[in-house]
Motif scaffolding. Structure first.
Motif, PDB file in Angstrom:
ATOM      1  N   SER A   1       0.827  -1.200   0.000  1.00 25.38           N
ATOM      2  CA  SER A   1       0.000   0.000   0.000  1.00 25.38           C
ATOM      3  C   SER A   1       0.869   1.261   0.000  1.00 25.38           C
ATOM      4  CB  SER A   1      -0.928  -0.004   1.218  1.00 25.38           C
ATOM      5  OG  SER A   1      -0.188  -0.086   2.423  1.00 25.38           O
TER       6      SER A   1
ATOM      7  N   LYS B   1      -5.853   8.203  -2.259  1.00 27.34           N
ATOM      8  CA  LYS B   1      -5.474   9.062  -1.142  1.00 27.34           C
ATOM      9  C   LYS B   1      -4.651  10.271  -1.563  1.00 27.34           C
ATOM     10  CE  LYS B   1      -3.418   8.755   3.478  1.00 27.34           C
ATOM     11  NZ  LYS B   1      -2.776   7.832   4.450  1.00 27.34           N
ATOM     12  N   GLN B   2      -3.733  10.093  -2.520  1.00 26.93           N
ATOM     13  CA  GLN B   2      -2.838  11.177  -2.914  1.00 26.93           C
ATOM     14  C   GLN B   2      -3.428  12.074  -4.002  1.00 26.93           C
ATOM     15  OE1 GLN B   2       0.352  11.912  -1.675  1.00 26.93           O
ATOM     16  NE2 GLN B   2      -0.065  10.425  -0.057  1.00 26.93           N
TER      17      GLN B   2
ATOM     18  N   ASN C   1     -10.973  11.114  -9.933  1.00 23.70           N
ATOM     19  CA  ASN C   1      -9.574  10.732 -10.149  1.00 23.70           C
ATOM     20  C   ASN C   1      -9.407   9.734 -11.294  1.00 23.70           C
ATOM     21  OD1 ASN C   1      -9.988  11.601  -7.327  1.00 23.70           O
ATOM     22  ND2 ASN C   1      -7.778  11.339  -7.173  1.00 23.70           N
TER      23      ASN C   1
ATOM     24  N   SER D   1      -8.185   0.939  -5.069  1.00 20.14           N
ATOM     25  CA  SER D   1      -8.057   0.915  -3.614  1.00 20.14           C
ATOM     26  C   SER D   1      -8.044   2.322  -3.033  1.00 20.14           C
ATOM     27  CB  SER D   1      -6.759   0.198  -3.223  1.00 20.14           C
ATOM     28  OG  SER D   1      -5.639   1.010  -3.530  1.00 20.14           O
ATOM     29  N   ASP D   2      -8.147   2.379  -1.712  1.00 20.50           N
ATOM     30  CA  ASP D   2      -8.056   3.652  -1.001  1.00 20.50           C
ATOM     31  C   ASP D   2      -6.700   4.312  -1.237  1.00 20.50           C
ATOM     32  OD1 ASP D   2     -10.450   2.747  -0.001  1.00 20.50           O
ATOM     33  OD2 ASP D   2      -9.626   2.100   1.919  1.00 20.50           O
ATOM     34  N   PHE D   3      -5.670   3.488  -1.410  1.00 21.79           N
ATOM     35  CA  PHE D   3      -4.316   4.013  -1.548  1.00 21.79           C
ATOM     36  C   PHE D   3      -4.086   4.612  -2.935  1.00 21.79           C
ATOM     37  CE2 PHE D   3      -4.471   0.335   1.272  1.00 21.79           C
ATOM     38  CZ  PHE D   3      -4.166   0.957   2.473  1.00 21.79           C
ATOM     39  N   HIS D   4      -4.878   4.174  -3.912  1.00 21.28           N
ATOM     40  CA  HIS D   4      -4.825   4.810  -5.226  1.00 21.28           C
ATOM     41  C   HIS D   4      -5.455   6.203  -5.187  1.00 21.28           C
ATOM     42  CE1 HIS D   4      -4.496   0.533  -6.782  1.00 21.28           C
ATOM     43  NE2 HIS D   4      -3.554   1.142  -7.482  1.00 21.28           N
TER      44      HIS D   4
ATOM     45  N   GLU E   1       0.732   4.135  -2.849  1.00 21.29           N
ATOM     46  CA  GLU E   1       0.474   5.519  -2.466  1.00 21.29           C
ATOM     47  C   GLU E   1       1.601   6.447  -2.929  1.00 21.29           C
ATOM     48  OE1 GLU E   1      -0.483   8.039   1.595  1.00 21.29           O
ATOM     49  OE2 GLU E   1      -0.780   5.864   1.603  1.00 21.29           O
TER      50      GLU E   1
END
Length: 556
Positions: free
Chosen positions: A168, A198-199, A234, A193-196, A172
């Motif tokens: 992850s 987040k930034q 995004n 995913s959330d990690f894709h 990120e």
């Protein structure tokens, strides 16, 4: 060896015990050590799985130590700068230097053998263009006549690597770098995913055969789940993964050790088990249905660019897809051509080494067919497969690529050291593992800057190459600008090796003999396989007759 071990072990036990008994209890520490080693040796002699250990108790175990150390010793002390595989030290160092903003110049000339077959170079001009006169951040517009939300993307983006395959933190960091540098990040087939997110970097959402993140309980494609996620701001483009260069014709593999509860939640699967994606899609079963699926995804996403990724196998199957596009007047916004040399995904060695066309061959073929059928203007081409440097981008552009994706270079940029244990969950740099003890070593805030630096400096070098060649940009390079040595006295341009095709040259039955068998066999109503095509020689009349016969008896 067994007899010698027994004698030495027993004598050592007796001697150390007596020394401890008569002189000092401190000797018992050594006695315990000898006892442990002796037990290991006696166990080695009675176990039945490992012959070396049965014959050479204890010492046979050193074999595993040497096997573990061999790649590291070879990489750091034995191999030269140009010997490393799959990526040599020069290319790896270039990535590290550009990611860290270090000096990436080379002293004392090239280490490459410029007279060896396979050496390639780009022609420079006596009237080069200055770097300051060129576009420093070249872009390409994705979106054809049916696209409602075109995407203005970079010429270099992050290739498909899944969250789960990568940690992850690595995901990120890559997306953070994409945000800083203004380029796109392909999610890989493992889901969004959330990690894709987040930034906040631009995303290309890849839909693989497992439909991870948009699948129902039976593992089939779920239009409702897809539509919900595809309209996230995004997500700029959608990519259908038909096949990948690492293992074309084989589904993705997620080892059980990497299938954590978090990864399972992202993918909508059961945690703790090895997950092998199907080798084929269930949402479509023919070229016609693939084109219809492209149209469906475009509508569900609100008109975003939709394309597909494949490694070229049977040429007739790609031609069949093109026939289906023309008959339905529906085209993907882009096609990603992955080379057989691609390889971040875990794969059986036979698939990595012997399946799928290499990038240059597949790329030239796709460009020729699209131009010959006069549909190239609808579709952008993305090249993927060991893209590491500005020259690699230029070489791909010469064969028709509008943009490039890179995976391993981006892994190096976030800290990968090519330890070659990506599939074991023991990646020492925290890039390709789900072990929290290892992933904590990868600091997102630092590595995202390195990803952005690598992208910026590589694109800069590519632009400088264009200037040196006297070209204004990527759109001006042709197959005549790149040479390859084939022997000591023979050098050919890519135009001579891969003769280009004029637009519309294949229309009205004017298919060249080289592709006639593949065109005759290709049917938009079914996938089919045959062995009459040739990559290098013109097809004979007999081959065409075989293909025509095969087309009357379709293979399902």
């Amino acid at each position: 060896m067994r007899r010698i071990f027994i004698i030495v072990a027993l004598l050592s036990l007796v001697v150390t015990f007596l020394l401890g008994y008569y002189f000092s209890i401190n000797w018992y520490v050594l006695f315990v050590g000898v006892l442990v080693v002796s037990i290991m040796g006696f166990y080695d002699m009675v176990q039945t799985k490992h012959s070396i250990r049965r014959i050479y108790p204890v010492f046979g175990r050193l074999r595993y130590v040497m096997e573990e150390l061999r790649p590291k010793i070879y990489q750091y002390f034995v191999e030269s700068d140009i010997d490393g595989r799959p990526l040599n030290r020069i290319d790896r160092s270039t990535v590290y230097q550009r990611a860290k903003q270090d000096n990436d110049t080379m002293p004392f000339g090239t280490q490459l053998d410029v007279y060896a077959p396979g050496y390639e170079w780009i022609c420079h001009s006596i009237a080069p263009k200055g770097f300051n006169t060129l576009e420093h951040n070249p872009r390409v517009l994705f979106g054809n006549k049916d696209c409602k939300q075109p995407y203005n993307g970079s010429i270099l983006n992050i290739s498909a690597m899944s969250c789960g395959s990568l940690s992850s933190n690595a995901v990120e960091a890559m997306n953070g770098g994409a945000k800083i540098g203004g380029f796109a990040h392909n999610t890989g087939e493992g889901g969004l995913s959330d990690f894709h997110l987040k930034q906040g970097g631009d995303l290309i959402w890849q839909i693989g055969t497992g439909y991870f993140g948009c699948r129902d309980e039976q593992g089939n494609f779920s239009p409702e789940l897809f539509a919900k996620k595809a309209q996230i701001p995004n997500v700029k483009m959608i990519e259908i993964k038909i096949s990948q260069g690492a293992k074309p014709g084989h589904g993705g593999i997620l080892p059980a050790a990497k299938n954590t509860p978090e990864v399972a939640r992202i993918r909508h699967i059961t945690p703790g088990i090895t997950v092998e994606s199907p080798p084929y899609h269930t949402a479509f079963s023919s070229p016609t249905e693939l084109v219809q699926f492209i149209k469906q995804l475009r509508n569900l996403s609100g008109g975003k660019p939709v394309g597909f990724k494949l490694c070229i196998g049977h040429k007739s199957e790609f031609i069949a897809i093109c026939k289906a596009m023309i008959s339905q007047d529906t085209y993907p916004d882009f096609i990603t051509v992955d080379g057989g040399e691609g390889g971040t995904g875990a794969a059986p060695q036979e698939f990595s080494n012997y399946v799928g066309a290499p990038l240059l061959d597949g790329l030239a073929f796709v460009e020729d067919v699209l131009c010959g059928l006069n549909i190239r203007h609808h579709i952008k081409i993305i090249a993927s497969g060991k893209i590491m440097t500005g020259f690699h981008i230029a070489r791909a552009a010469a064969l028709g690529a509008d943009a490039c994706n890179c995976a391993r270079a981006m892994m190096l940029a976030v800290g990968c050291i090519q330890a070659l244990i990506c599939n074991t969950n023991r990646c020492p740099t925290g890039v390709a593992t789900q072990d929290p003890k290892l992933t904590k070593g990868l600091v997102v805030e630092d590595k995202r800057e390195r990803v952005a630096n690598f992208h910026k400096n590589t694109v800069k070098t590519f632009v400088e190459l264009m200037g040196a060649a006297g070209l204004s940009g990527m759109q001006d390079i042709t197959r005549s600008h790149v040479y390859r040595r084939v022997s000591l006295t023979a050098m050919y341009t890519f135009e001579e090796i891969f003769p280009s095709v004029k637009r519309g040259a294949f229309i009205d039955g004017k298919v060249p003999q080289k592709y006639s068998a593949d065109f005759a066999f290709a049917s938009e109503d079914r996938w089919g396989i045959h062995t009459v095509g040739s990559w290098s020689e013109d097809n004979t009349k007999e081959k065409v007759e075989v293909a025509e016969t095969a087309s009357d008896n379709p293979v399902h």
